[in-house]
Design an enzyme around this catalytic site. Sequence first.
Site, short mmCIF file in Angstrom:
data_model
loop_
_atom_site.label_atom_id
_atom_site.label_comp_id
_atom_site.label_asym_id
_atom_site.label_seq_id
_atom_site.Cartn_x
_atom_site.Cartn_y
_atom_site.Cartn_z
N TYR A 85 0.70 -1.26 0.10
CA TYR A 85 -0.40 0.24 -0.08
C TYR A 85 1.25 1.18 0.24
O TYR A 85 0.95 2.22 -0.98
CB TYR A 85 -0.77 -0.49 1.12
N PHE A 137 -8.09 21.56 -24.31
CA PHE A 137 -8.88 19.64 -24.85
C PHE A 137 -10.24 19.88 -24.14
O PHE A 137 -10.30 19.54 -23.21
CB PHE A 137 -7.67 18.89 -24.10
N THR A 138 -10.64 18.69 -24.43
CA THR A 138 -12.56 18.65 -23.45
C THR A 138 -11.78 18.16 -21.98
O THR A 138 -12.64 18.88 -21.79
CB THR A 138 -12.68 16.97 -24.70
N ASP A 228 0.85 20.10 -20.79
CA ASP A 228 0.34 19.02 -20.40
C ASP A 228 1.24 18.20 -21.41
O ASP A 228 1.38 18.14 -22.60
CB ASP A 228 -1.20 19.81 -22.37
N LYS A 271 -0.99 7.12 -23.26
CA LYS A 271 0.00 7.92 -25.17
C LYS A 271 1.48 7.19 -24.98
O LYS A 271 1.80 6.38 -24.98
CB LYS A 271 -0.08 9.33 -25.35
N ARG A 395 -14.27 15.10 -33.67
CA ARG A 395 -13.23 16.06 -33.26
C ARG A 395 -14.03 17.21 -33.41
O ARG A 395 -13.30 17.89 -34.70
CB ARG A 395 -12.29 15.91 -33.07
N PHE A 462 -19.68 13.64 -25.86
CA PHE A 462 -19.08 12.89 -27.22
C PHE A 462 -19.12 11.32 -27.22
O PHE A 462 -19.15 11.02 -27.37
CB PHE A 462 -17.83 13.80 -27.99
N1 F0G Z 1 -4.76 15.99 -22.19
C1 F0G Z 1 -4.76 15.19 -23.33
C2 F0G Z 1 -3.85 16.69 -24.57
C3 F0G Z 1 -5.56 13.97 -23.89
O1 F0G Z 1 -5.17 13.71 -25.32
C4 F0G Z 1 -6.03 13.33 -23.45
C5 F0G Z 1 -6.50 12.48 -23.39
C6 F0G Z 1 -6.32 14.37 -21.61
C7 F0G Z 1 -5.57 15.10 -21.68
C8 F0G Z 1 -7.02 13.09 -20.58
O2 F0G Z 1 -5.94 12.02 -20.16
O3 F0G Z 1 -7.76 9.91 -20.79
O4 F0G Z 1 -5.23 9.42 -19.25
O5 F0G Z 1 -7.69 11.05 -18.69
N2 F0G Z 1 -6.81 11.67 -24.51
C9 F0G Z 1 -7.45 10.95 -25.07
C10 F0G Z 1 -7.79 11.17 -26.55
C11 F0G Z 1 -8.33 10.68 -24.17
O6 F0G Z 1 -8.76 9.81 -27.26
O7 F0G Z 1 -7.18 11.78 -27.41
P1 F0G Z 1 -6.71 11.00 -19.70
#
Ligand code: F0G
Length: 478
Positions: A85, A137-138, A228, A271, A395, A462
């Site tokens: 832990y 970014f979303t 990021d 990624k 997108r 989305f």
């Molecule tokens: N920042 C970027 C630029 C991203 O592309 C993503 C996720 C995140 C933050 C969030 O990270 O998914 O680990 O919580 N992108 C994915 C995509 C979902 O399909 O582009 P996460």
Amino acid sequence: MNDPTFKTMGQQAGRRSWAEPWKIKMVEPIHLTSREERETALVDGGYNTFLVRSEDVYIDLLTDSGTSAMSDRQWAGIMLGDEAYAGSRNFYHLEEAVQTYYGYRFMVPTHQGRGAEHLISQVVIKPGQYVPGNMYFTTTRLHQELAGGKFVDVIIEEAHNPASLHPFKGDVDLDKLEALFVEVGAENVAYVSLAGTVNMAGGQPVSMGNVRALRALCDRYGVLIYLDATRMVENAFFIQQREEGYAEKSVAEILLEFCSYTDGAWMSAKKDNLVNIGGWLAVNDPDLFDALRNMVVIYEGLHTYGGMAGRDMEALAIGIFEGVQDDHVRSRVGQVLYLGDLLIDWEIPIVRPVGGHGIFLDAKGFYPHIPQGQFPAQTLAAELYLESGVRGMERGIVSAGRDPATGDHRHPALELMRLAIPRRVYTQAHMDVVAEAVKAAYDARETTRGLKMVYEPAYLRFFQARFERIPKTNEKGA
Ligand code: F0G
């Protein structure tokens, strides 16, 4: 080959320079479904590729997130998980890898990128403050908004134009940013939210010259920069290929220099870092680290695992090392450029220059007869899936969501359908199949009809929104 980067790579190496620096040891079967099966899957899934089962997908380009193939070394690392832990040895390996390759002093593990976004947004943003960034970014913007921040787009204009061949379409427009500092007062700016590469612009990189100048500008106004770093390795590769003075530097050296101009970073390790789950947050300020460490235990887990199992942290530490190797990045981006070049040769409208993690089809160029209110990019994702079993993702207007102040749809200039390429997963033959599938959808474009949204979730719509096809004008009910 149409892309200037690819040409340079080929010329430098004098051969098929992106051939994979690995061979295949284990395989996972995939199969092509019939058109009827896909029609059923699509209708059941409300014309949303997120709601289709992966078993019904042939080539899955929904995302490059968490979809990488791990190496034999990473799988061996999984067996070395220390599931204590507190104080797992894998945590210390991960901490060292982040410090070595990204250069920050302190690291907090999180379950994935948005866990890290949540923590930094809650700790750093005061309600009412502005958060300028190089395109939204979303999940990032949503966490900034939920913390009371107001996102302001300060990316260069070229980023909004799919045809612009600017080599660094991720760059911050420093004049726009300074104008914001002057207008609202730098004390009302929480931080600059810098992403490399820029996902929503098509995987476009930020230049070293731009981040250096950004650092100088922010120092003049006393504003911090948080990065990021999700696809920062791919960004470093583009700097190596395109920016003067970097051709002889390794991707790892470039990555370290870039990060040195920022005050900290959050990471979706799913990624660049070549794992199926994981994330981290890293900073240089000890007081901020203290606050983040206090926060991680509430939402993610103890500060030495942050939502990951020990084995996941070990695979991640190894993935960080593998991910920055020049031959790996060259082959990863080379495969994306290969697919892009096929489509460019067929004059299919895509975002150019081709970015790091996928091909972004320009749905406005594809379907000029479908208005943005009928979701052209969502339509394209649905049509491509139906045609071929290849899965991509919207997108555009669906991803952009609604303005929290007015409740209206945001209308982004870019209406794109992304084909994200998982790392180390598909072959060149798969890329040929994808190109042919896109061509078939393109050839059928004139008879394609748009969609209407019939279910809309409150956040990140989305992922779960549902659609129906708009009937032909002579069909019943139209
Ligand atoms: N920042 C970027 C630029 C991203 O592309 C993503 C996720 C995140 C933050 C969030 O990270 O998914 O680990 O919580 N992108 C994915 C995509 C979902 O399909 O582009 P996460």
